[in-house]
Design a protein around this motif. Structure first.
Motif, mmCIF file in Angstrom:
data_model
loop_
_atom_site.group_PDB
_atom_site.id
_atom_site.type_symbol
_atom_site.label_atom_id
_atom_site.label_comp_id
_atom_site.label_asym_id
_atom_site.label_seq_id
_atom_site.Cartn_x
_atom_site.Cartn_y
_atom_site.Cartn_z
ATOM 1 N N LYS A 53 1.066 19.872 -16.816
ATOM 2 C CA LYS A 53 0.264 20.863 -16.860
ATOM 3 C C LYS A 53 0.804 22.352 -16.895
ATOM 4 O O LYS A 53 0.718 23.289 -17.436
ATOM 5 C CB LYS A 53 -0.982 21.001 -16.046
ATOM 6 N N LYS A 54 1.792 22.563 -15.821
ATOM 7 C CA LYS A 54 2.341 23.811 -15.583
ATOM 8 C C LYS A 54 3.329 24.199 -16.902
ATOM 9 O O LYS A 54 3.459 25.239 -17.379
ATOM 10 C CB LYS A 54 3.302 23.645 -14.440
ATOM 11 N N LYS A 55 4.033 22.910 -17.470
ATOM 12 C CA LYS A 55 4.860 23.254 -18.453
ATOM 13 C C LYS A 55 4.061 23.574 -19.912
ATOM 14 O O LYS A 55 4.507 24.507 -20.656
ATOM 15 C CB LYS A 55 5.597 21.660 -18.828
ATOM 16 N N ARG A 56 2.794 23.159 -19.917
ATOM 17 C CA ARG A 56 1.987 23.525 -20.939
ATOM 18 C C ARG A 56 1.759 24.884 -20.871
ATOM 19 O O ARG A 56 1.683 25.519 -21.849
ATOM 20 C CB ARG A 56 0.639 22.558 -21.034
ATOM 21 N N GLU A 57 1.003 25.334 -19.680
ATOM 22 C CA GLU A 57 0.817 26.783 -19.566
ATOM 23 C C GLU A 57 2.111 27.626 -19.905
ATOM 24 O O GLU A 57 1.608 28.638 -20.375
ATOM 25 C CB GLU A 57 0.253 26.825 -18.068
ATOM 26 N N GLU A 58 3.143 27.465 -19.457
ATOM 27 C CA GLU A 58 4.167 28.275 -19.788
ATOM 28 C C GLU A 58 4.413 28.207 -21.357
ATOM 29 O O GLU A 58 4.646 29.388 -21.613
ATOM 30 C CB GLU A 58 5.573 27.704 -19.082
ATOM 31 N N GLN A 59 4.441 27.189 -21.953
ATOM 32 C CA GLN A 59 4.503 27.353 -23.299
ATOM 33 C C GLN A 59 3.421 27.905 -24.029
ATOM 34 O O GLN A 59 3.800 28.859 -25.097
ATOM 35 C CB GLN A 59 4.516 25.794 -24.096
ATOM 36 N N HIS A 60 2.118 28.007 -23.632
ATOM 37 C CA HIS A 60 1.072 28.621 -24.129
ATOM 38 C C HIS A 60 1.190 30.097 -23.853
ATOM 39 O O HIS A 60 1.219 30.847 -24.799
ATOM 40 C CB HIS A 60 0.016 28.356 -23.546
ATOM 41 N N ALA A 61 1.869 30.297 -22.788
ATOM 42 C CA ALA A 61 2.018 31.827 -22.136
ATOM 43 C C ALA A 61 3.192 32.548 -23.225
ATOM 44 O O ALA A 61 3.175 33.717 -23.708
ATOM 45 C CB ALA A 61 2.348 31.965 -20.858
ATOM 46 N N ARG A 62 4.084 31.560 -23.329
ATOM 47 C CA ARG A 62 5.337 31.996 -24.410
ATOM 48 C C ARG A 62 4.800 32.398 -25.749
ATOM 49 O O ARG A 62 5.294 33.094 -26.449
ATOM 50 C CB ARG A 62 6.401 31.211 -24.048
ATOM 51 N N LEU A 63 4.028 31.570 -26.245
ATOM 52 C CA LEU A 63 3.304 31.654 -27.694
ATOM 53 C C LEU A 63 2.668 32.803 -27.492
ATOM 54 O O LEU A 63 2.766 33.661 -28.750
ATOM 55 C CB LEU A 63 2.561 30.418 -27.862
ATOM 56 N N LYS A 98 1.724 14.797 -13.701
ATOM 57 C CA LYS A 98 0.516 15.371 -14.132
ATOM 58 C C LYS A 98 0.753 17.012 -13.916
ATOM 59 O O LYS A 98 0.282 17.862 -14.748
ATOM 60 C CB LYS A 98 -0.742 14.777 -13.825
ATOM 61 N N ILE A 99 0.996 17.377 -12.662
ATOM 62 C CA ILE A 99 1.070 18.678 -12.449
ATOM 63 C C ILE A 99 2.022 19.545 -13.102
ATOM 64 O O ILE A 99 1.973 20.709 -13.648
ATOM 65 C CB ILE A 99 1.359 19.072 -10.770
ATOM 66 N N TRP A 100 3.274 18.755 -13.097
ATOM 67 C CA TRP A 100 4.428 19.333 -13.873
ATOM 68 C C TRP A 100 4.038 19.535 -15.275
ATOM 69 O O TRP A 100 4.505 20.550 -15.956
ATOM 70 C CB TRP A 100 5.577 18.509 -13.592
ATOM 71 N N LEU A 121 1.081 -1.143 0.057
ATOM 72 C CA LEU A 121 0.079 -0.076 -0.011
ATOM 73 C C LEU A 121 0.628 1.321 -0.152
ATOM 74 O O LEU A 121 0.511 2.304 -0.781
ATOM 75 C CB LEU A 121 -1.121 0.118 1.382
ATOM 76 N N GLY A 122 1.909 1.336 0.716
ATOM 77 C CA GLY A 122 2.985 2.356 0.970
ATOM 78 C C GLY A 122 3.467 2.786 -0.466
ATOM 79 O O GLY A 122 3.585 3.769 -0.962
ATOM 80 N N LEU A 123 3.924 1.557 -1.247
ATOM 81 C CA LEU A 123 4.421 1.833 -2.791
ATOM 82 C C LEU A 123 3.305 2.309 -3.653
ATOM 83 O O LEU A 123 3.648 3.043 -4.366
ATOM 84 C CB LEU A 123 5.171 0.322 -3.314
ATOM 85 N N VAL A 124 2.110 1.696 -3.501
ATOM 86 C CA VAL A 124 1.013 2.259 -4.603
ATOM 87 C C VAL A 124 1.033 3.633 -4.097
ATOM 88 O O VAL A 124 0.699 4.485 -5.174
ATOM 89 C CB VAL A 124 -0.122 1.331 -3.992
ATOM 90 N N ALA A 125 0.831 3.965 -3.006
ATOM 91 C CA ALA A 125 0.618 5.733 -2.517
ATOM 92 C C ALA A 125 1.992 6.282 -3.050
ATOM 93 O O ALA A 125 1.634 7.465 -3.568
ATOM 94 C CB ALA A 125 0.419 5.668 -1.067
ATOM 95 N N VAL A 126 3.092 5.788 -3.016
ATOM 96 C CA VAL A 126 4.115 6.695 -3.586
ATOM 97 C C VAL A 126 3.942 6.945 -4.975
ATOM 98 O O VAL A 126 4.387 7.792 -5.699
ATOM 99 C CB VAL A 126 5.521 5.950 -3.059
ATOM 100 N N PHE A 127 3.690 5.834 -5.757
ATOM 101 C CA PHE A 127 3.475 5.540 -7.089
ATOM 102 C C PHE A 127 2.495 6.799 -7.491
ATOM 103 O O PHE A 127 2.635 7.443 -8.638
ATOM 104 C CB PHE A 127 3.236 4.417 -7.825
ATOM 105 N N ALA A 128 1.390 6.669 -6.897
ATOM 106 C CA ALA A 128 0.375 7.465 -7.235
ATOM 107 C C ALA A 128 0.734 9.230 -6.976
ATOM 108 O O ALA A 128 0.178 9.868 -7.796
ATOM 109 C CB ALA A 128 -1.173 7.242 -6.324
ATOM 110 N N PHE A 129 1.448 9.185 -5.808
ATOM 111 C CA PHE A 129 1.807 10.558 -5.412
ATOM 112 C C PHE A 129 2.877 11.224 -6.908
ATOM 113 O O PHE A 129 2.715 12.110 -7.342
ATOM 114 C CB PHE A 129 2.575 10.649 -4.188
#
Length: 148
Positions: free
Chosen positions: A57-67, A53-55, A39-47
């Protein structure tokens, strides 16, 4: 000789039953530990997936803003690319070298793709043999030739 206190006269079968009981208890505790570790390994993997996914999304937003920043101040390029929003259609632009490297590269890519598309359309519509060679400012070759 008898049946005295019980400690000396314990039969071997009673000792085996006691050992089996203790092994069963330790086996279940090992099973619980394995489940907790899994369960600990699954939690670490999910995290980790969540952080990835957050990274993304942030990268996509930065590229959009730069464009958006790339195109926000240049009216000439907006007109050239048909993004100006004027109701009367495209206007002619003065043909001169684009000074900004990034804007020049964007314009090159769009115009190159348009030229390749027109070459393909010409060969299909008019049954013509068409060959097109384009060299970028970096010396990279782009080519089109229809198949016959």
């Amino acid at each position: 000789m008898g049946h005295g206190s019980g400690f000396a006269n314990d039969s071997p079968s009673t000792k085996d039953e006691n050992n089996a009981g203790s092994h069963g208890a330790s086996g279940s505790s090992v099973g619980i530990k394995i489940v907790i570790v899994c369960l600990g390994l699954v939690a670490v993997f999910a995290f980790a997936v969540l952080l990835f996914k957050i990274w993304q999304k942030k990268k996509r937003e930065e590229q959009h803003a730069r464009l958006l920043k790339l195109f926000e101040d240049d009216d000439e390029l907006e007109v050239e690319l048909g993004l100006s929003g004027c109701a009367m259609g495209r206007r002619k632009i003065e043909i001169k070298r684009i000074e900004n490297n990034t804007k020049r590269q964007v314009s090159f890519c769009k115009r190159r793709n348009g030229l390749l598309k027109k070459a393909c359309e010409l060969s299909v519509l008019c049954d013509a043999e068409v060959a097109l060679l384009i060299f970028s400012s970096r010396g990279r070759l782009y080519e089109y030739a229809n198949n016959r």
